[in-house]
Design a protein around this motif. Structure first.
Motif, PDB file in Angstrom:
ATOM      1  N   UNK A 141       0.832  -1.197   0.000  1.00  0.00           N
ATOM      2  CA  UNK A 141       0.000   0.000   0.000  1.00  0.00           C
ATOM      3  C   UNK A 141       0.873   1.256   0.000  1.00  0.00           C
ATOM      4  N   UNK A 142       1.830   1.324  -0.918  1.00  0.00           N
ATOM      5  CA  UNK A 142       2.755   2.454  -0.963  1.00  0.00           C
ATOM      6  C   UNK A 142       2.574   3.264  -2.243  1.00  0.00           C
ATOM      7  N   UNK A 143       2.647   4.576  -2.117  1.00  0.00           N
ATOM      8  CA  UNK A 143       2.609   5.416  -3.308  1.00  0.00           C
ATOM      9  C   UNK A 143       3.970   5.392  -3.989  1.00  0.00           C
ATOM     10  N   UNK A 144       3.940   5.506  -5.321  1.00  0.00           N
ATOM     11  CA  UNK A 144       5.141   5.442  -6.149  1.00  0.00           C
ATOM     12  C   UNK A 144       5.051   6.562  -7.175  1.00  0.00           C
ATOM     13  N   UNK A 145       6.114   7.380  -7.271  1.00  0.00           N
ATOM     14  CA  UNK A 145       6.096   8.527  -8.173  1.00  0.00           C
ATOM     15  C   UNK A 145       7.393   8.609  -8.977  1.00  0.00           C
ATOM     16  N   UNK A 146       7.260   9.081 -10.207  1.00  0.00           N
ATOM     17  CA  UNK A 146       8.412   9.328 -11.071  1.00  0.00           C
ATOM     18  C   UNK A 146       8.402  10.792 -11.473  1.00  0.00           C
ATOM     19  N   UNK A 147       9.530  11.449 -11.264  1.00  0.00           N
ATOM     20  CA  UNK A 147       9.695  12.860 -11.627  1.00  0.00           C
ATOM     21  C   UNK A 147      10.786  12.978 -12.677  1.00  0.00           C
ATOM     22  N   UNK A 148      10.568  13.827 -13.676  1.00  0.00           N
ATOM     23  CA  UNK A 148      11.593  14.148 -14.674  1.00  0.00           C
ATOM     24  C   UNK A 148      11.781  15.655 -14.675  1.00  0.00           C
ATOM     25  N   UNK A 149      12.982  16.084 -14.319  1.00  0.00           N
ATOM     26  CA  UNK A 149      13.293  17.517 -14.221  1.00  0.00           C
ATOM     27  C   UNK A 149      12.289  18.259 -13.343  1.00  0.00           C
ATOM     28  N   UNK A 150      11.907  17.611 -12.237  1.00  0.00           N
ATOM     29  CA  UNK A 150      11.007  18.231 -11.274  1.00  0.00           C
ATOM     30  C   UNK A 150       9.535  18.138 -11.615  1.00  0.00           C
ATOM     31  N   UNK A 151       9.202  17.545 -12.778  1.00  0.00           N
ATOM     32  CA  UNK A 151       7.802  17.404 -13.190  1.00  0.00           C
ATOM     33  C   UNK A 151       7.328  15.979 -12.921  1.00  0.00           C
ATOM     34  N   UNK A 152       6.188  15.851 -12.244  1.00  0.00           N
ATOM     35  CA  UNK A 152       5.625  14.534 -11.968  1.00  0.00           C
ATOM     36  C   UNK A 152       5.114  13.911 -13.266  1.00  0.00           C
ATOM     37  N   UNK A 153       5.673  12.749 -13.641  1.00  0.00           N
ATOM     38  CA  UNK A 153       5.314  12.121 -14.911  1.00  0.00           C
ATOM     39  C   UNK A 153       4.578  10.787 -14.747  1.00  0.00           C
ATOM     40  N   UNK A 154       4.752  10.129 -13.622  1.00  0.00           N
ATOM     41  CA  UNK A 154       4.046   8.887 -13.337  1.00  0.00           C
ATOM     42  C   UNK A 154       3.686   8.854 -11.858  1.00  0.00           C
ATOM     43  N   UNK A 155       2.521   8.293 -11.565  1.00  0.00           N
ATOM     44  CA  UNK A 155       2.115   8.113 -10.172  1.00  0.00           C
ATOM     45  C   UNK A 155       1.229   6.881 -10.089  1.00  0.00           C
ATOM     46  N   UNK A 156       1.514   6.035  -9.122  1.00  0.00           N
ATOM     47  CA  UNK A 156       0.735   4.814  -8.965  1.00  0.00           C
ATOM     48  C   UNK A 156       0.860   4.353  -7.523  1.00  0.00           C
ATOM     49  N   UNK A 157       0.365   3.143  -7.247  1.00  0.00           N
ATOM     50  CA  UNK A 157       0.428   2.591  -5.897  1.00  0.00           C
ATOM     51  C   UNK A 157       0.698   1.101  -5.978  1.00  0.00           C
TER      52      UNK A 157
END
Length: 221
Positions: A141-157
């Protein structure tokens, strides 16, 4: 206290493909066609070879003429030998968790991931530390995020996994022994993005950490 990667995560890197429900759903129609005929009924595994290992704040080379895609994932570090373990006991074989960025070229086949797409030098960043199992109340049950150059590009759990950690350890250990230091890369979510030379790529997993990679053109290395 967090333990270092070199202490507990020096074994084989096993990737699990198609382990996010959204990604699997996107490919269901294709799996009804030849050569597949039906969706996979067991975990689809691949190996990230030792040359792919990379570290926090490391450089990832962008192959000339190719598309490069980061893959945010939770890494599960095996703490003790696991062979034919039960679902109920599977989690006792986990030492801890680490943030992974499983870089790849776009894939043509999820059943047979291409070595040239998955196993280039530096294509598996891990870090910055291994967080012990008992410090994460519920890894499913953890959030997972991907940032490219400070911009959020992917988000899931991780709640969107097809199989959770215990299921994967139980199913994989039916036919293959997992050893201390091995790392299971528990799938990347749908929506992979392309990155370019000069990009700063960050993966953040709730409670586990924040991993940074720097993309550089291959011909500048």
């Amino acid at each position: 206290m967090s333990r270092t990667l070199h202490d507990v995560a020096s074994g084989t890197l096993f990737g699990v493909a198609l382990n996010y429900q959204g990604l699997l759903d996107q490919h269901l129609a294709a799996f009804e066609q030849a050569p597949y005929q039906k969706p996979p009924s067991k975990p689809v595994l691949f190996i990230k070879t030792p040359n792919t290992r990379n570290e926090h704040d490391g450089v990832v080379l962008h192959p000339a003429g190719e598309r490069l895609q980061p893959g945010p994932a939770l890494g599960v570090v095996i703490g003790r030998r696991a062979s034919r373990v039960s679902l109920e006991n599977a989690m006792t074989h986990v030492a801890g968790y680490v943030v992974v960025n499983e870089f790849s070229l776009p894939e043509d086949s999820y059943y047979r991931p291409a070595v040239k797409a998955k196993c280039r030098d530096g294509f598996c960043a891990l870090g910055p530390q291994v967080v012990p199992r008992d410090q994460i109340a519920n890894p499913n049950q953890l959030s997972l995020k991907l940032w490219v150059n400070g911009e959020l590009r992917q988000e899931n759990s991780t709640s969107n996994w097809v199989r959770d950690i215990a299921q994967l350890i139980a199913e994989i250990s039916e036919f293959m022994t997992l050893h201390p230091g091995d790392v299971l890369i528990i799938g990347t979510p749908q929506g992979r993005v392309d990155v370019q030379p000069g990009d700063r790529v960050e993966v953040e997993i709730e409670g586990v950490g924040h991993l940074v990679s720097h993309v550089q053109a291959e011909n500048q290395a």
